[in-house]
Design a protein around this motif. Structure first.
Motif, PDB file in Angstrom:
ATOM      1  N   ALA A 160      -4.169  -0.399   8.001  1.00 54.83           N
ATOM      2  CA  ALA A 160      -4.269  -0.164   6.560  1.00 54.83           C
ATOM      3  C   ALA A 160      -4.549   1.308   6.260  1.00 54.83           C
ATOM      4  O   ALA A 160      -4.040   1.856   5.286  1.00 54.83           O
ATOM      5  CB  ALA A 160      -5.354  -1.050   5.958  1.00 54.83           C
ATOM      6  N   ARG A 183       1.012   4.095  -2.902  1.00 56.70           N
ATOM      7  CA  ARG A 183       0.702   5.492  -2.605  1.00 56.70           C
ATOM      8  C   ARG A 183       1.820   6.408  -3.080  1.00 56.70           C
ATOM      9  O   ARG A 183       1.576   7.503  -3.599  1.00 56.70           O
ATOM     10  CB  ARG A 183       0.475   5.645  -1.091  1.00 56.70           C
ATOM     11  N   MET A 218      -4.656   3.195   2.671  1.00 54.37           N
ATOM     12  CA  MET A 218      -5.945   2.743   2.143  1.00 54.37           C
ATOM     13  C   MET A 218      -6.988   3.852   2.291  1.00 54.37           C
ATOM     14  O   MET A 218      -7.090   4.463   3.351  1.00 54.37           O
ATOM     15  CB  MET A 218      -6.407   1.487   2.882  1.00 54.37           C
ATOM     16  N   ILE A 247      -6.528   3.298  -3.070  1.00 53.87           N
ATOM     17  CA  ILE A 247      -6.163   1.981  -2.559  1.00 53.87           C
ATOM     18  C   ILE A 247      -7.369   1.406  -1.839  1.00 53.87           C
ATOM     19  O   ILE A 247      -7.908   2.019  -0.907  1.00 53.87           O
ATOM     20  CB  ILE A 247      -4.958   2.058  -1.607  1.00 53.87           C
ATOM     21  N   CYS A 262      -9.330  -2.406  -0.317  1.00 57.90           N
ATOM     22  CA  CYS A 262      -8.958  -3.716   0.200  1.00 57.90           C
ATOM     23  C   CYS A 262     -10.174  -4.370   0.849  1.00 57.90           C
ATOM     24  O   CYS A 262     -10.979  -3.688   1.478  1.00 57.90           O
ATOM     25  CB  CYS A 262      -7.836  -3.574   1.233  1.00 57.90           C
ATOM     26  N   MET A 292       0.835  -1.210   0.000  1.00 59.05           N
ATOM     27  CA  MET A 292       0.000   0.000   0.000  1.00 59.05           C
ATOM     28  C   MET A 292       0.869   1.258   0.000  1.00 59.05           C
ATOM     29  O   MET A 292       0.624   2.192  -0.770  1.00 59.05           O
ATOM     30  CB  MET A 292      -0.909   0.015   1.234  1.00 59.05           C
TER      31      MET A 292
END
Length: 268
Positions: free
Chosen positions: A217, A184, A222, A192, A194, A180
């Protein structure tokens, strides 16, 4: 933080039964409940054999659209089903998903480009899910090369680095978080996403693991999660994590949720 509601999925026993019995009320209640819980999209997955999937997917789409006003996330690896579905959507949907697999790039990416959809891109290719961060980045670079050639802007791509179960590889989550961060840094305009539940498979108190994974995350970059938006503890964790990461201006979202009674367990 955006939420894709995950509940309308034909691989779940109750949804599979509802599709088979054409139980419209069950599906529409699922749609309304998820949007009421804060879903920004509803994932719609018929989960039926290829010859039935177009009809079942259209049935689900029409029910969801009659019940709620949010866009849908069409979850299928079947280009024929997706092309049929595109004739029935009221709002431009997200497509779940493409990957580095040639069949998805040749079959699904043209649909994404033609209709201007947002799309989830999985970090896997025809060799499977790479075991290292570097190999997953190689896959996703190839995917971005393909989406850019097709004219799909990076901001419409939601990269899913794929969370693997921690029970069989204790490095699995660390690989996901580091992937991740690398995505990024390398593709700052992309999103992102998930799915969380796979990480806790095979372990007790899965909800605790899923909540903790979500917080970590978010710190790794994320910005979109495929979750049950009615999971109260998961939502509370998300609010607290965003607060602590400085992503909740004036702490407004957190304090509003507190005043609405959404952060504390009510006595039974």
């Amino acid at each position: 933080m955006k939420i894709i509601g995950e509940k309308i999925n034909g691989t779940r026993a109750q949804v599979k039964k509802a599709i088979a019995e054409r139980n419209a009320e069950f599906i529409q209640n699922l749609a309304k409940k998820q949007v009421g819980g804060g879903a920004h999209w509803l994932d719609v997955n018929a989960g039926t054999p290829p010859d039935r999937e177009p009809d079942d997917l259209v049935w689900l789409i029409q029910l969801a659209q009659d019940a709620v006003d949010v866009p849908l996330c069409l979850d299928s690896a079947n280009p024929n089903a997706l092309r049929v579905a595109m004739k029935h959507v009221k709002k431009t949907p997200m497509i779940n998903s493409i990957s580095g697999e040639q069949t998805r790039l040749s079959g699904i990416l043209p649909i994404v480009a033609e209709f201007g959809c947002e799309v989830i891109a999985l970090c896997m290719d025809d060799k499977g899910i790479p075991p290292t961060v570097a190999a997953r980045l190689d896959v996703i670079r190839n995917v971005f090369a393909a989406t850019r050639r097709a004219g799909v802007p990076d901001e419409k791509v939601y990269v899913d680095p794929l969370a693997m179960t921690i029970a069989t590889n204790t490095e699995a989550s660390r690989i996901t978080f580091n992937t991740m961060r690398a995505i990024r840094a390398g593709f700052p305009q992309a999103h992102i996403s998930c799915g969380l539940s796979n990480v806790s498979f095979g372990l007790p108190v899965r909800a605790l693991i899923n909540r903790t994974f979500l917080a970590l995350a978010l710190d790794a970059g994320m910005d979109t999660a495929i979750i049950d938006p009615n999971d109260r503890e998961l939502q509370a964790t998300m609010l607290a994590a965003n607060l602590l990461l400085g992503r909740d201006k004036h702490c407004l979202n957190y304090t509003r949720a507190y005043r609405a009674g959404l952060l504390e367990n009510k006595p039974s």
